[in-house]
Design a protein around this motif. Sequence first.
Motif, PDB file in Angstrom:
ATOM      1  N   SER A 190       0.502  -0.849  -0.482  1.00  0.00           N
ATOM      2  CA  SER A 190       0.067  -0.334  -0.079  1.00  0.00           C
ATOM      3  C   SER A 190       1.292   1.324  -0.436  1.00  0.00           C
ATOM      4  N   ARG A 191       1.704   1.248   0.229  1.00  0.00           N
ATOM      5  CA  ARG A 191       2.769   2.298   0.692  1.00  0.00           C
ATOM      6  C   ARG A 191       3.206   2.594  -0.130  1.00  0.00           C
ATOM      7  N   ILE A 192       3.685   1.769  -1.427  1.00  0.00           N
ATOM      8  CA  ILE A 192       4.677   1.941  -2.192  1.00  0.00           C
ATOM      9  C   ILE A 192       3.768   2.393  -3.220  1.00  0.00           C
ATOM     10  N   GLU A 193       2.421   1.888  -3.423  1.00  0.00           N
ATOM     11  CA  GLU A 193       1.058   2.048  -4.700  1.00  0.00           C
ATOM     12  C   GLU A 193       1.343   4.189  -4.189  1.00  0.00           C
ATOM     13  N   THR A 194       0.797   4.020  -3.361  1.00  0.00           N
ATOM     14  CA  THR A 194       0.477   5.396  -2.776  1.00  0.00           C
ATOM     15  C   THR A 194       2.133   6.342  -2.816  1.00  0.00           C
ATOM     16  N   GLY A 195       2.606   6.260  -2.644  1.00  0.00           N
ATOM     17  CA  GLY A 195       4.015   7.085  -2.709  1.00  0.00           C
ATOM     18  C   GLY A 195       4.439   7.052  -1.435  1.00  0.00           C
ATOM     19  N   HIS A 196       4.148   6.080  -0.280  1.00  0.00           N
ATOM     20  CA  HIS A 196       4.788   6.781   1.134  1.00  0.00           C
ATOM     21  C   HIS A 196       5.740   5.754   1.576  1.00  0.00           C
ATOM     22  N   ARG A 197       6.396   5.235  -0.150  1.00  0.00           N
ATOM     23  CA  ARG A 197       7.645   4.325   0.965  1.00  0.00           C
ATOM     24  C   ARG A 197       8.365   4.498  -1.317  1.00  0.00           C
ATOM     25  N   ARG A 198       9.842   4.495  -0.608  1.00  0.00           N
ATOM     26  CA  ARG A 198      10.286   4.013  -2.262  1.00  0.00           C
ATOM     27  C   ARG A 198      10.363   2.773  -2.668  1.00  0.00           C
ATOM     28  N   ILE A 199      10.281   2.179  -4.053  1.00  0.00           N
ATOM     29  CA  ILE A 199      10.189   1.489  -4.753  1.00  0.00           C
ATOM     30  C   ILE A 199      11.836   0.523  -4.309  1.00  0.00           C
ATOM     31  N   ALA A 200      12.451  -0.769  -3.764  1.00  0.00           N
ATOM     32  CA  ALA A 200      13.453  -1.339  -3.644  1.00  0.00           C
ATOM     33  C   ALA A 200      13.147  -1.562  -4.812  1.00  0.00           C
ATOM     34  N   LEU A 201      14.224  -1.951  -5.811  1.00  0.00           N
ATOM     35  CA  LEU A 201      14.667  -3.189  -6.172  1.00  0.00           C
ATOM     36  C   LEU A 201      14.551  -4.806  -6.366  1.00  0.00           C
ATOM     37  N   ASP A 202      14.702  -4.899  -4.760  1.00  0.00           N
ATOM     38  CA  ASP A 202      14.408  -6.051  -4.371  1.00  0.00           C
ATOM     39  C   ASP A 202      13.473  -6.690  -3.948  1.00  0.00           C
ATOM     40  N   GLN A 203      11.922  -5.587  -4.289  1.00  0.00           N
ATOM     41  CA  GLN A 203      10.831  -5.380  -4.123  1.00  0.00           C
ATOM     42  C   GLN A 203      10.071  -5.259  -5.533  1.00  0.00           C
ATOM     43  N   LEU A 204      10.494  -4.716  -6.629  1.00  0.00           N
ATOM     44  CA  LEU A 204      10.401  -4.298  -7.434  1.00  0.00           C
ATOM     45  C   LEU A 204      10.061  -6.137  -8.565  1.00  0.00           C
ATOM     46  N   THR A 205      11.366  -7.013  -8.508  1.00  0.00           N
ATOM     47  CA  THR A 205      10.956  -8.388  -9.225  1.00  0.00           C
ATOM     48  C   THR A 205      10.014  -9.309  -8.326  1.00  0.00           C
TER      49      THR A 205
ATOM     50  N   GLY B 142       2.966 -11.493 -13.277  1.00  0.00           N
ATOM     51  CA  GLY B 142       2.443 -11.198 -14.812  1.00  0.00           C
ATOM     52  C   GLY B 142       3.362 -10.899 -16.028  1.00  0.00           C
ATOM     53  N   THR B 143       4.084  -9.851 -15.704  1.00  0.00           N
ATOM     54  CA  THR B 143       4.493  -8.704 -16.222  1.00  0.00           C
ATOM     55  C   THR B 143       6.657  -9.202 -16.077  1.00  0.00           C
ATOM     56  N   THR B 144       7.075  -8.079 -16.760  1.00  0.00           N
ATOM     57  CA  THR B 144       8.554  -7.943 -16.834  1.00  0.00           C
ATOM     58  C   THR B 144       9.271  -6.680 -15.371  1.00  0.00           C
ATOM     59  N   LEU B 145      10.281  -6.613 -15.096  1.00  0.00           N
ATOM     60  CA  LEU B 145      10.604  -5.570 -13.958  1.00  0.00           C
ATOM     61  C   LEU B 145      10.825  -4.229 -15.891  1.00  0.00           C
ATOM     62  N   ASP B 146      11.216  -5.165 -16.676  1.00  0.00           N
ATOM     63  CA  ASP B 146      11.535  -3.704 -17.854  1.00  0.00           C
ATOM     64  C   ASP B 146       9.936  -3.068 -18.660  1.00  0.00           C
ATOM     65  N   GLN B 147       9.286  -4.219 -18.237  1.00  0.00           N
ATOM     66  CA  GLN B 147       8.440  -3.132 -18.792  1.00  0.00           C
ATOM     67  C   GLN B 147       7.232  -2.075 -17.599  1.00  0.00           C
TER      68      GLN B 147
END
Length: 185
Positions: free
Chosen positions: A41-56, A63-68
């Motif tokens: 929720s904090r990631i989606e609302t911008g209250h938390r920075r997105i970390a690479l280890d969370q994005l993957t 069902g998508t890729t990191l590139d997309q």
Amino acid sequence: MTQDGDLDAIVRQRIRGLRAARGWSLDELASRCYLSPSTLSRIETGHRRIALDQLTPIARALGTTLDQLVESVDDDDVVIRPHRDEARGRTTWLLSREAGPGGVTVAKMRVTRPAPAELRVHPGRDWFTVLSGTVMLRLGERTILVGTGEAAEFSTMVPHSFGAHDGPAELLCILDPEGQRTHLA
């Protein structure tokens, strides 16, 4: 907003949009990507920075890729801009960004000069349909006029050239890799 901030906002929007398109709640996506619902929720609302280890894992769960998720947001991936070649009397729009099956490329061309006197050969086949005007196709000893709504397909091992006849012409071409090198270089 900074460029990084713009990208963060777009990634957040893509995550939220993909989750909503699948009809998933925050809890459902969180369980699929092994994050807590509050973190997501904090990631989606911008209250938390997105970390690479969370994005993957988020990308995998959606069902998508990191590139997309992080792909460019400028208009170059959408708008096809013309390439003008005044010397050859040709303007080209590459309609396929990547080669299709068999390495073919689709291009729209606007030709303004007549067919060159010099005939060339290259391996492969060319195909085009005339969208407007008339194209003069010189094919070996023959001169063939191809008008609006008509198409031509021929072996490019036959000496050939093409150009406008009685004014500009626009055509849609399918070119194999050899045709690309010859006609689009």
